[in-house]
Design an enzyme around this catalytic site. Structure first.
Site, PDB file in Angstrom:
ATOM      1  N   LYS A  66       0.853  -1.191   0.000  1.00 21.34           N
ATOM      2  CA  LYS A  66       0.000   0.000   0.000  1.00 21.34           C
ATOM      3  C   LYS A  66       0.884   1.236   0.000  1.00 21.34           C
ATOM      4  O   LYS A  66       1.617   1.492   0.961  1.00 21.34           O
ATOM      5  CB  LYS A  66      -0.921  -0.011   1.220  1.00 21.34           C
TER       6      LYS A  66
ATOM      7  N   LYS B  51      -2.159  -1.656  -3.785  1.00 23.35           N
ATOM      8  CA  LYS B  51      -2.970  -0.446  -3.784  1.00 23.35           C
ATOM      9  C   LYS B  51      -2.056   0.769  -3.876  1.00 23.35           C
ATOM     10  O   LYS B  51      -1.122   0.874  -3.074  1.00 23.35           O
ATOM     11  CB  LYS B  51      -3.797  -0.385  -2.499  1.00 23.35           C
TER      12      LYS B  51
END
Length: 327
Positions: free
Chosen positions: A194, A247
């Protein structure tokens, strides 16, 4: 006579193209995010994300019915509580907004896969994903609360726990806590990779989770780094995760491919809010074909190696796939 390859032979008709298509997008690939909010008769539009709403529990059944009828098999839940505090206690309260939403959905459609986002940022008054002490986000204290949150979500009926906080050791802490409480069968869908991305702005409006000070760069990853992604994913695999999320997705397709090549676990691409909002804005201005652009974008994520895609476009995509599009 000239001799050269005739690649166009396999593109001559739609059926020929379909026969040799290497990458396909299916409804089963889609995970639809839902924002649940306290109160009654609330369907609050997210201004920066046209078509996305905060939905109260009394209207949630209607939303779920639409998702199920469209053939979407999975949703991921984010909660917006009435009250926030410095330790995000609403995240792990047995009667918290997400816990109540999980139980309600599972009672309505027991076969729908319900994923619980496991973080503190929506529930803390400072907006960070962990406990703050002396202006710093402290790691190990945060792990205890995140583990407590995961257990409460599992007790409510969540099928999958998806920790998104990026604290070191979060998978190990959550796995241990779930196992100790008898939830050895509950998988962890880790936000393993992330990045501290500029693409998250619209989500922070939807989840009301903008940090009140500083940023998240001390725990989310530097967008310039590639090898770090593999270190992060490897640590989560060793600690017992069952899925790996990358992500954002669109600007990190190389990372999706790296993760797919290195690890034998399902890879999830998160098509984030900023990616969604850019397409919506361009489409509303008539600058792009929304359907064609979205389908091409999500197909590129599958081609890069994603097995599943978390996307706010899921309901539209499900409808388009029913129309037998060229994807």
């Amino acid at each position: 006579m000239l001799s050269f390859a005739r690649h166009r032979r396999l593109r001559h008709t739609a059926n020929l193209r379909a026969m040799v298509r290497e990458t396909r997008l299916h409804k089963e690939d889609l995970i639809y995010p839902i924002f649940v909010v306290e109160g009654e008769n609330q369907k609050n539009p997210v201004q920066s994300m046209p078509g996305v709403f905060q939905v109260s529990l009394d209207l949630l059944n209607e939303e779920i019915e639409e998702v199920v009828k469209l053939g979407i098999k999975s949703v991921i839940l984010f909660g917006i509580p009435h009250e926030k505090d410095e330790v995000g206690s609403g995240a792990y309260h047995d009667h918290g907004i997400v816990q109540r939403a999980i139980a309600q959905i599972k009672q309505q459609h027991s076969d729908l896969v319900v994923i619980a986002d496991t973080c503190l940022c929506e529930y803390t008054d400072h907006g960070h994903c962990g406990v703050v002490e002396n202006g710093q986000i402290v790691n190990d204290v945060s792990l205890k609360l995140l583990a407590k949150t995961a257990v409460s979500q599992a007790k409510a009926g969540a099928d999958i726990i998806a920790p998104s906080n990026m604290m070191d050791g979060f998978v190990a802490a959550i796995r241990e806590a779930l196992d100790e409480e008898g939830f050895v069968h509950i998988p962890i869908m880790s936000y393993a990779v992330k990045y501290a991305s500029a693409f998250y702005g619209p989500f922070r409006e939807a989840a009301e989770s903008t940090p009140k000070f500083g940023d998240r760069k001390t725990y989310q990853m530097d967008p310039a780094n590639r090898l770090e992604a593999l270190r992060e994913a490897e640590a989560d695999v060793e600690q017992g995760c069952d899925f790996l999320i990358v992500k954002p997705a669109l600007s990190y397709l190389d990372i999706v491919r790296d993760v797919k090549n290195h690890f034998n676990l399902p890879v999830v691409a998160y098509n984030v809010s900023g990616e969604y909002s850019m397409i919506k804005a361009a489409a509303e201005n008539g600058w792009i074909d929304e359907k064609g652009t979205v389908l091409e974008m999500l197909t590129s994520m599958k081609r890069a190696g994603a097995d599943l895609i978390i996307t706010y476009h899921a309901k539209d995509v499900a409808r388009w796939l029913d129309e037998q599009s060229d994807y």
